[in-house]
Design a protein around this motif. Structure first.
Motif, PDB file in Angstrom:
ATOM      1  N   ASP A   1       0.911  -1.038   0.017  1.00  0.00           N
ATOM      2  CA  ASP A   1      -0.158  -0.017   0.065  1.00  0.00           C
ATOM      3  C   ASP A   1       0.834   1.198   0.045  1.00  0.00           C
ATOM      4  OD1 ASP A   1      -2.019  -1.754  -0.084  1.00  0.00           O
ATOM      5  OD2 ASP A   1      -2.694  -1.225   2.071  1.00  0.00           O
ATOM      6  N   GLY A   2       1.952   1.113   0.927  1.00  0.00           N
ATOM      7  CA  GLY A   2       2.807   2.332   0.757  1.00  0.00           C
ATOM      8  C   GLY A   2       3.516   2.668  -0.451  1.00  0.00           C
ATOM      9  N   LEU A   3       4.226   1.327  -0.936  1.00  0.00           N
ATOM     10  CA  LEU A   3       4.822   1.700  -2.490  1.00  0.00           C
ATOM     11  C   LEU A   3       4.240   2.321  -3.349  1.00  0.00           C
ATOM     12  CD1 LEU A   3       6.812  -2.005  -2.298  1.00  0.00           C
ATOM     13  CD2 LEU A   3       7.511   0.186  -1.537  1.00  0.00           C
ATOM     14  N   ARG A   4       2.747   2.095  -3.281  1.00  0.00           N
ATOM     15  CA  ARG A   4       1.929   2.740  -4.440  1.00  0.00           C
ATOM     16  C   ARG A   4       1.916   4.089  -4.269  1.00  0.00           C
ATOM     17  NH1 ARG A   4      -1.693  -1.467  -2.666  1.00  0.00           N
ATOM     18  NH2 ARG A   4      -1.698  -3.116  -4.170  1.00  0.00           N
ATOM     19  N   GLY A   5       2.303   4.674  -2.928  1.00  0.00           N
ATOM     20  CA  GLY A   5       2.334   6.159  -2.812  1.00  0.00           C
ATOM     21  C   GLY A   5       3.629   6.684  -2.780  1.00  0.00           C
ATOM     22  N   GLY A   6       4.587   5.776  -3.100  1.00  0.00           N
ATOM     23  CA  GLY A   6       5.968   6.200  -3.210  1.00  0.00           C
ATOM     24  C   GLY A   6       6.796   6.182  -1.799  1.00  0.00           C
ATOM     25  N   SER A   7       6.196   5.439  -0.820  1.00  0.00           N
ATOM     26  CA  SER A   7       6.839   5.345   0.238  1.00  0.00           C
ATOM     27  C   SER A   7       7.059   4.009   0.822  1.00  0.00           C
ATOM     28  CB  SER A   7       6.231   6.212   1.570  1.00  0.00           C
ATOM     29  OG  SER A   7       4.995   5.545   1.972  1.00  0.00           O
ATOM     30  N   PHE A   8       8.263   3.655   1.390  1.00  0.00           N
ATOM     31  CA  PHE A   8       8.401   2.324   1.995  1.00  0.00           C
ATOM     32  C   PHE A   8       8.397   2.738   3.367  1.00  0.00           C
ATOM     33  CE2 PHE A   8      11.724  -0.403   4.224  1.00  0.00           C
ATOM     34  CZ  PHE A   8      10.790  -1.545   4.345  1.00  0.00           C
ATOM     35  N   ALA A   9       6.937   2.312   3.826  1.00  0.00           N
ATOM     36  CA  ALA A   9       6.395   2.491   5.542  1.00  0.00           C
ATOM     37  C   ALA A   9       6.675   1.472   6.156  1.00  0.00           C
ATOM     38  CB  ALA A   9       5.048   2.710   5.167  1.00  0.00           C
ATOM     39  N   TRP A  10       7.768   1.696   7.138  1.00  0.00           N
ATOM     40  CA  TRP A  10       8.190   0.791   8.016  1.00  0.00           C
ATOM     41  C   TRP A  10       8.645   0.978   9.364  1.00  0.00           C
ATOM     42  CZ3 TRP A  10       7.500  -4.336   6.814  1.00  0.00           C
ATOM     43  CH2 TRP A  10       8.334  -5.175   7.541  1.00  0.00           C
ATOM     44  N   PRO A  11       8.179   0.349  10.608  1.00  0.00           N
ATOM     45  CA  PRO A  11       8.188   0.770  12.025  1.00  0.00           C
ATOM     46  C   PRO A  11       9.747   0.753  12.257  1.00  0.00           C
ATOM     47  CG  PRO A  11       6.531  -0.765  11.526  1.00  0.00           C
ATOM     48  CD  PRO A  11       7.316  -0.771  10.465  1.00  0.00           C
ATOM     49  N   MET A  12      10.597   1.011  11.823  1.00  0.00           N
ATOM     50  CA  MET A  12      12.011   1.040  12.112  1.00  0.00           C
ATOM     51  C   MET A  12      12.821   2.415  11.679  1.00  0.00           C
ATOM     52  SD  MET A  12      13.152  -2.968  11.618  1.00  0.00           S
ATOM     53  CE  MET A  12      14.894  -2.664  11.892  1.00  0.00           C
ATOM     54  N   PRO A  13      13.840   2.778  12.522  1.00  0.00           N
ATOM     55  CA  PRO A  13      14.702   4.147  11.899  1.00  0.00           C
ATOM     56  C   PRO A  13      15.576   3.567  11.072  1.00  0.00           C
ATOM     57  CG  PRO A  13      15.056   3.279  14.463  1.00  0.00           C
ATOM     58  CD  PRO A  13      14.070   2.270  13.784  1.00  0.00           C
ATOM     59  N   ALA A  14      15.627   4.525   9.954  1.00  0.00           N
ATOM     60  CA  ALA A  14      16.449   4.360   8.547  1.00  0.00           C
ATOM     61  C   ALA A  14      17.669   3.503   8.668  1.00  0.00           C
ATOM     62  CB  ALA A  14      16.497   5.584   7.815  1.00  0.00           C
ATOM     63  N   ASP A  15      18.363   3.762   9.844  1.00  0.00           N
ATOM     64  CA  ASP A  15      19.798   3.156   9.646  1.00  0.00           C
ATOM     65  C   ASP A  15      19.862   1.803  10.741  1.00  0.00           C
ATOM     66  OD1 ASP A  15      19.391   4.324  12.388  1.00  0.00           O
ATOM     67  OD2 ASP A  15      21.032   5.473  12.348  1.00  0.00           O
TER      68      ASP A  15
END
Length: 293
Positions: A157-171
């Motif tokens: 669902d997130g990828l369709r909107g251009g985001s990798f929505a994930w409940p963790m810090p980027a690094d």
């Protein structure tokens, strides 16, 4: 040639294990509650024997296990709850012991033998303990986070909107594995019983941060995708269990020795996340209607 009973045969891990065993020339008895499903038909087409079996129906389990050499066991709380998962896993182990199965390979979760406080890891830990006490030769394989989850649910669902929505810090690094590799490793363990009996092995094939995952998904889909950190509080409104898991990933981390596994068991193939991502049919996946949460 082995006769292996495979539970969850119409799911991701069981299906991958069944296919790996069939391609190695073994007999597969695919246990499923839905013998008429498309997934069951696909396995039938590959030469598997399809058996109706229900974890809550002991006679159906015993009939399906009768005469098999080995068992691939997978359990899940999703769709029911963790108490039901433990009950079903325990019933499966007991039925296998009664059927004199010579080797049970149980697929758990990486770190589930530690004090994680994650409900669906704790349930697997209880099943592992029951398995060890059951008097049947056993192996536990414990996969890290599933790559395959990135092609469905809220991630898609997130990828369709251009985001990798994930409940963790980027690094924050996370170890990952594909269902195909879980199946290939399970088949290896089943075929090399003497080497693996009495062992518990955490398995993963890659380690990446959410920022790196987003970059790989952007390349694979051909779309601009950026990592967006979903607040744990939001995840908690949907599932306390998953929120606890992501909190564990973020605070403790899910370390698995992917490099050592690649070195010791090269025959598994061990797909990197890039290998997995480029193999997906993103145009079809992204054109599907969004999931409802």
């Amino acid at each position: 040639m082995l006769t292996v009973a495979v539970t969850g045969a119409t799911g991701a891990q069981g299906g991958a294990t069944a296919r790996a065993l069939l391609s190695a020339g073994h007999q597969v008895r695919a246990l499923t509650r839905q013998p008429d499903s498309p997934a069951a038909d696909a396995l039938r087409g590959l030469g598997a024997e399809i058996c109706h079996a229900d974890f809550d129906d002991r006679p159906s389990l015993e009939a399906a296990l009768a005469g098999a050499d080995s068992l691939f066991a997978v359990t899940t709380p999703f769709g029911t709850d963790t108490a039901t998962e433990v009950q079903q896993g325990t019933a499966l182990v007991d039925a296998a012991a009664k059927a004199r199965i010579e080797h049970i390979v149980f697929t758990s979760a990486a770190h589930a033998d530690r004090d994680t406080g994650v409900p669906h890891y704790e349930s697997k830990r209880l099943i592992e303990q029951h398995l060890r006490a059951a008097g049947v030769p056993w192996t536990v394989i414990a996969p890290a986070a599933f790559m395959d989850n990135y092609a469905g649910g809220w991630t898609l669902d997130g990828l369709r909107g251009g985001s990798f929505a994930w409940p963790m810090p980027a690094d924050q690094p996370l170890t990952l594995i594909s269902a195909a590799d879980i199946g290939a490793f399970a088949a290896l363990v089943l075929q090399r019983r003497d080497e693996f009996t009495g062992r518990r092995i955490d398995i993963a094939s890659d380690e990446l941060t959410p920022a790196q995952i987003a970059e790989i998904l952007a390349t694979a889909t051909g779309a601009a995708i950026a990592h967006q950190e979903v607040p744990l509080a939001y995840v908690r409104t949907h599932s306390e269990d998953l929120a606890a898991m992501f909190e564990y990933f973020t605070t403790v981390g899910l370390d698995v020795d992917a490099t050592g596994l690649r070195r010791d068991y090269p025959e598994v193939g061990w797909r990197s996340f890039t290998d997995w991502a480029v193999a997906q049919d993103w145009p079809t996946l992204l054109s599907q209607a969004p999931a409802h949460h």
